[in-house]
Design a protein around this motif. Structure first.
Motif, PDB file in Angstrom:
ATOM      1  N   ARG A 178      -7.648  89.081   1.616  1.00 51.88           N
ATOM      2  CA  ARG A 178      -7.746  89.118   3.322  1.00 51.88           C
ATOM      3  C   ARG A 178      -7.938  90.684   3.482  1.00 51.88           C
ATOM      4  NH1 ARG A 178      -5.399  84.225   5.712  1.00 51.88           N
ATOM      5  NH2 ARG A 178      -5.151  85.511   7.521  1.00 51.88           N
ATOM      6  N   ARG A 179      -8.537  90.859   4.600  1.00 49.69           N
ATOM      7  CA  ARG A 179      -8.674  92.042   5.531  1.00 49.69           C
ATOM      8  C   ARG A 179      -8.513  91.511   6.836  1.00 49.69           C
ATOM      9  NH1 ARG A 179      -7.441  97.547   3.616  1.00 49.69           N
ATOM     10  NH2 ARG A 179      -7.959  98.592   5.955  1.00 49.69           N
ATOM     11  N   THR A 180      -7.558  91.756   7.540  1.00 47.87           N
ATOM     12  CA  THR A 180      -7.493  91.371   9.116  1.00 47.87           C
ATOM     13  C   THR A 180      -7.449  92.425   9.907  1.00 47.87           C
ATOM     14  OG1 THR A 180      -6.168  89.196   8.119  1.00 47.87           O
ATOM     15  CG2 THR A 180      -5.966  89.778  10.430  1.00 47.87           C
ATOM     16  N   VAL A 181      -8.060  92.107  11.041  1.00 46.22           N
ATOM     17  CA  VAL A 181      -7.808  93.254  12.100  1.00 46.22           C
ATOM     18  C   VAL A 181      -7.216  92.612  13.322  1.00 46.22           C
ATOM     19  CG1 VAL A 181     -10.380  92.601  13.084  1.00 46.22           C
ATOM     20  CG2 VAL A 181      -9.256  94.708  13.532  1.00 46.22           C
ATOM     21  N   CYS A 182      -6.483  93.320  13.862  1.00 47.29           N
ATOM     22  CA  CYS A 182      -5.587  92.867  15.076  1.00 47.29           C
ATOM     23  C   CYS A 182      -6.010  93.575  16.281  1.00 47.29           C
ATOM     24  CB  CYS A 182      -4.127  93.119  15.181  1.00 47.29           C
ATOM     25  SG  CYS A 182      -3.024  92.582  16.420  1.00 47.29           S
ATOM     26  N   ILE A 183      -6.523  92.700  17.322  1.00 52.74           N
ATOM     27  CA  ILE A 183      -7.449  93.412  18.351  1.00 52.74           C
ATOM     28  C   ILE A 183      -6.682  92.987  19.486  1.00 52.74           C
ATOM     29  CG2 ILE A 183      -9.687  93.322  17.091  1.00 52.74           C
ATOM     30  CD1 ILE A 183     -10.351  91.013  18.908  1.00 52.74           C
ATOM     31  N   SER A 184      -6.968  94.083  20.478  1.00 50.06           N
ATOM     32  CA  SER A 184      -6.422  94.132  21.961  1.00 50.06           C
ATOM     33  C   SER A 184      -7.501  93.526  22.785  1.00 50.06           C
ATOM     34  CB  SER A 184      -6.024  95.491  22.295  1.00 50.06           C
ATOM     35  OG  SER A 184      -4.922  96.181  21.417  1.00 50.06           O
ATOM     36  N   THR A 185      -7.055  93.008  24.078  1.00 49.05           N
ATOM     37  CA  THR A 185      -7.740  92.435  25.299  1.00 49.05           C
ATOM     38  C   THR A 185      -7.720  93.294  26.501  1.00 49.05           C
ATOM     39  OG1 THR A 185      -6.345  90.900  25.655  1.00 49.05           O
ATOM     40  CG2 THR A 185      -7.785  90.242  24.016  1.00 49.05           C
ATOM     41  N   GLN A 186      -6.805  94.140  26.697  1.00 48.08           N
ATOM     42  CA  GLN A 186      -6.347  94.666  27.900  1.00 48.08           C
ATOM     43  C   GLN A 186      -5.902  96.176  27.638  1.00 48.08           C
ATOM     44  OE1 GLN A 186      -3.493  91.705  29.642  1.00 48.08           O
ATOM     45  NE2 GLN A 186      -5.119  91.327  31.170  1.00 48.08           N
ATOM     46  N   VAL A 187      -6.086  97.001  28.510  1.00 44.22           N
ATOM     47  CA  VAL A 187      -5.318  98.213  28.522  1.00 44.22           C
ATOM     48  C   VAL A 187      -4.124  98.037  28.913  1.00 44.22           C
ATOM     49  CG1 VAL A 187      -5.510 100.777  29.387  1.00 44.22           C
ATOM     50  CG2 VAL A 187      -7.702  99.481  28.806  1.00 44.22           C
ATOM     51  N   GLY A 188      -2.981  97.897  28.160  1.00 43.07           N
ATOM     52  CA  GLY A 188      -1.746  97.575  28.478  1.00 43.07           C
ATOM     53  C   GLY A 188      -1.552  96.176  28.658  1.00 43.07           C
ATOM     54  N   CYS A 189      -0.362  95.694  29.298  1.00 45.03           N
ATOM     55  CA  CYS A 189      -0.020  94.226  29.470  1.00 45.03           C
ATOM     56  C   CYS A 189       0.766  93.951  30.649  1.00 45.03           C
ATOM     57  CB  CYS A 189       0.590  93.706  28.054  1.00 45.03           C
ATOM     58  SG  CYS A 189       0.789  92.020  28.128  1.00 45.03           S
ATOM     59  N   GLY A 190       0.403  92.934  31.431  1.00 43.60           N
ATOM     60  CA  GLY A 190       1.148  92.749  32.468  1.00 43.60           C
ATOM     61  C   GLY A 190       1.905  91.418  32.377  1.00 43.60           C
ATOM     62  N   MET A 191       2.385  91.060  31.324  1.00 48.07           N
ATOM     63  CA  MET A 191       3.342  89.908  31.187  1.00 48.07           C
ATOM     64  C   MET A 191       4.815  90.281  31.062  1.00 48.07           C
ATOM     65  SD  MET A 191       1.309  87.185  30.954  1.00 48.07           S
ATOM     66  CE  MET A 191       0.110  88.231  32.275  1.00 48.07           C
ATOM     67  N   GLY A 192       5.078  91.524  30.928  1.00 46.47           N
ATOM     68  CA  GLY A 192       6.341  91.931  30.763  1.00 46.47           C
ATOM     69  C   GLY A 192       7.495  91.292  29.830  1.00 46.47           C
ATOM     70  N   CYS A 193       6.966  90.895  28.684  1.00 50.92           N
ATOM     71  CA  CYS A 193       8.206  90.813  27.701  1.00 50.92           C
ATOM     72  C   CYS A 193       8.910  91.878  27.353  1.00 50.92           C
ATOM     73  CB  CYS A 193       7.244  90.381  26.472  1.00 50.92           C
ATOM     74  SG  CYS A 193       6.295  88.781  26.361  1.00 50.92           S
ATOM     75  N   VAL A 194      10.238  91.918  27.366  1.00 49.21           N
ATOM     76  CA  VAL A 194      11.155  92.878  27.656  1.00 49.21           C
ATOM     77  C   VAL A 194      11.305  93.589  26.239  1.00 49.21           C
ATOM     78  CG1 VAL A 194      12.498  91.609  29.518  1.00 49.21           C
ATOM     79  CG2 VAL A 194      13.073  91.370  26.908  1.00 49.21           C
ATOM     80  N   PHE A 195      10.916  93.085  25.065  1.00 50.21           N
ATOM     81  CA  PHE A 195      10.918  93.700  23.781  1.00 50.21           C
ATOM     82  C   PHE A 195       9.607  94.381  23.570  1.00 50.21           C
ATOM     83  CE2 PHE A 195      10.223  89.316  23.673  1.00 50.21           C
ATOM     84  CZ  PHE A 195       9.218  89.126  22.976  1.00 50.21           C
ATOM     85  N   CYS A 196       8.621  94.274  24.199  1.00 50.32           N
ATOM     86  CA  CYS A 196       7.449  94.685  23.520  1.00 50.32           C
ATOM     87  C   CYS A 196       7.056  96.144  24.049  1.00 50.32           C
ATOM     88  CB  CYS A 196       6.239  93.750  23.913  1.00 50.32           C
ATOM     89  SG  CYS A 196       4.701  94.048  23.221  1.00 50.32           S
ATOM     90  N   ALA A 197       6.371  96.867  23.378  1.00 51.28           N
ATOM     91  CA  ALA A 197       5.814  98.402  23.744  1.00 51.28           C
ATOM     92  C   ALA A 197       4.392  98.396  24.531  1.00 51.28           C
ATOM     93  CB  ALA A 197       5.716  99.168  22.668  1.00 51.28           C
TER      94      ALA A 197
END
Length: 368
Positions: free
Chosen positions: A113-132
């Motif tokens: 397997r060769r997996t790529v983890c991709i983003s969908t936004q510049v930053g994030c607005g969900m505010g999960c308190v433990f996430c960078a």
């Protein structure tokens, strides 16, 4: 290993990213230049399989067409600004968008397997308190070309003979908040004619849980796998850890996930970041087991990856084992995600679009 350097500038803004156009639009443009539409397939082969860095590399494409491509289009929608490679083979790319904003994606190797983890936004607005990723909020959605480009960039850096086999939409941003652009990118990527031809069943879309968007995705006749970032088994605790839950509600998230399974037949994965002393106690495991009992579900436990400036700690190994054993007593399938890339801040929850000071400066966009 780290690579990076000072920005050399995104290509002329008036140029259009090649894969920002649909396949039909590209073929039509090629025909307007007096060439056969099949040339589009040649260009795609060069981009995906022959790892072209520029249009000039596409030697079996007529020279005049290559010059026209170079004048009006860019091969990449983003520019490589930083690359970090961990000892386990995890490859983190910080990509600079044409407006100067940064995003991150991660390529992970677990042969075959060769997996790529991709983003969908510049930053994030969900505010999960433990996430960078959400420390600075969300600036904007990524375009379909910028989402697609992360796979193209990661593919171009693989060793000869290796290809991307799986895509997980688990990087920066709330995937379903940018669902329309995401689907354009993924559908193009999975196209057997105009992409890599990957099976939709090898793509996983992660969401914090937006019920209306989950239902919309369920009704779109796709086979993408759904992963719900749960992180807590009760309304009260989820309100603390995932602030958007106060507006959405755990019950509504679970009902939408159930509907996704009923419509698509695809088992839903529930991601659960284990925070030492916060949500990893026996009572939490029991509540999670009761919540998922009887559902066709799989729990993916993720021991917390520490983030500078945040107060949370990684759970003790014994606490992880007890948590797994407790949930399994309710007949729920559980696995513990193997941490990869933590040394270069590429593990789950650590992506934060930060340009590190490189130890080995190289030209932006250089390819080994």
């Amino acid at each position: 290993m780290q690579e990076g350097g000072e920005p050399q500038g995104i290509e002329v803004a008036s140029k259009r990213p090649l894969f920002g156009a649909s396949a039909d639009e590209l073929r039509a443009w090629i025909a307007e230049q007096g060439h056969k539409p099949y040339r589009a397939k040649q260009i795609q082969q060069w981009a995906f399989h022959r790892r072209a860095k520029t249009f000039a590399d596409m030697t079996d494409v007529p020279l005049d067409l290559r010059k026209k491509l170079d004048a009006e289009w860019t091969l990449f929608a983003t520019e490589l600004a930083y690359r970090g490679i961990a000892d386990d083979g995890t490859d983190k790319l910080l990509l600079r968008c044409r407006d100067g904003r940064n995003i991150e994606c991660v390529s992970m190797s677990d042969p075959p397997r060769r997996t790529v983890c991709i983003s969908t936004q510049v930053g994030c607005g969900m505010g999960c308190v433990f996430c960078a990723s959400g420390l600075k909020g969300v600036e904007r959605n990524l375009t379909s070309a910028e989402i697609f480009d992360q796979v193209l960039q990661a593919q171009s850096l693989l060793p000869p003979g290796e290809s991307i086999t799986h895509v997980v939409v688990m990087g920066m941003g709330e995937s379903l908040a940018n669902l329309d652009n995401l689907l354009v990118a993924l559908d193009r990527f999975c196209s057997p004619e105009d992409g890599l031809g990957m099976s939709q069943r090898r793509v996983t879309i992660s969401t914090v849980g937006l019920p209306a968007k989950i239902r919309k995705l369920a009704g779109m006749d796709r086979q993408y796998h759904l992963a719900v970032s749960l992180h807590a088994p009760t309304e009260a605790l989820r309100d603390e850890l995932v602030p958007v839950n106060e507006k959405v509600g755990l019950a509504a998230v679970m009902a939408a996930a159930d509907e996704y399974f009923q419509i698509t037949g695809r088992q839903v994965t529930y991601e659960y970041v284990l925070l030492g002393g916060v949500n990893d106690r026996r009572e939490h495991a029991t509540a999670l087991g009761k919540l998922l009992k009887g559902r066709k579900a799989h729990v993916n436990l993720i021991p917390y990856n520490t983030v500078a400036g945040l107060p949370f700690q990684r759970p003790e190994p014994d606490d992880v084992r007890r948590f797994v054993e407790t949930v399994r007593r309710f007949g729920v399938a559980v696995t513990v995600r193997r941490t990869k890339g933590r040394e270069i801040d590429a593990a789950c929850g650590q992506l934060r679009r930060r340009l590190e000071a490189p130890s080995e400066p190289v030209a932006i966009g250089s390819r080994p």
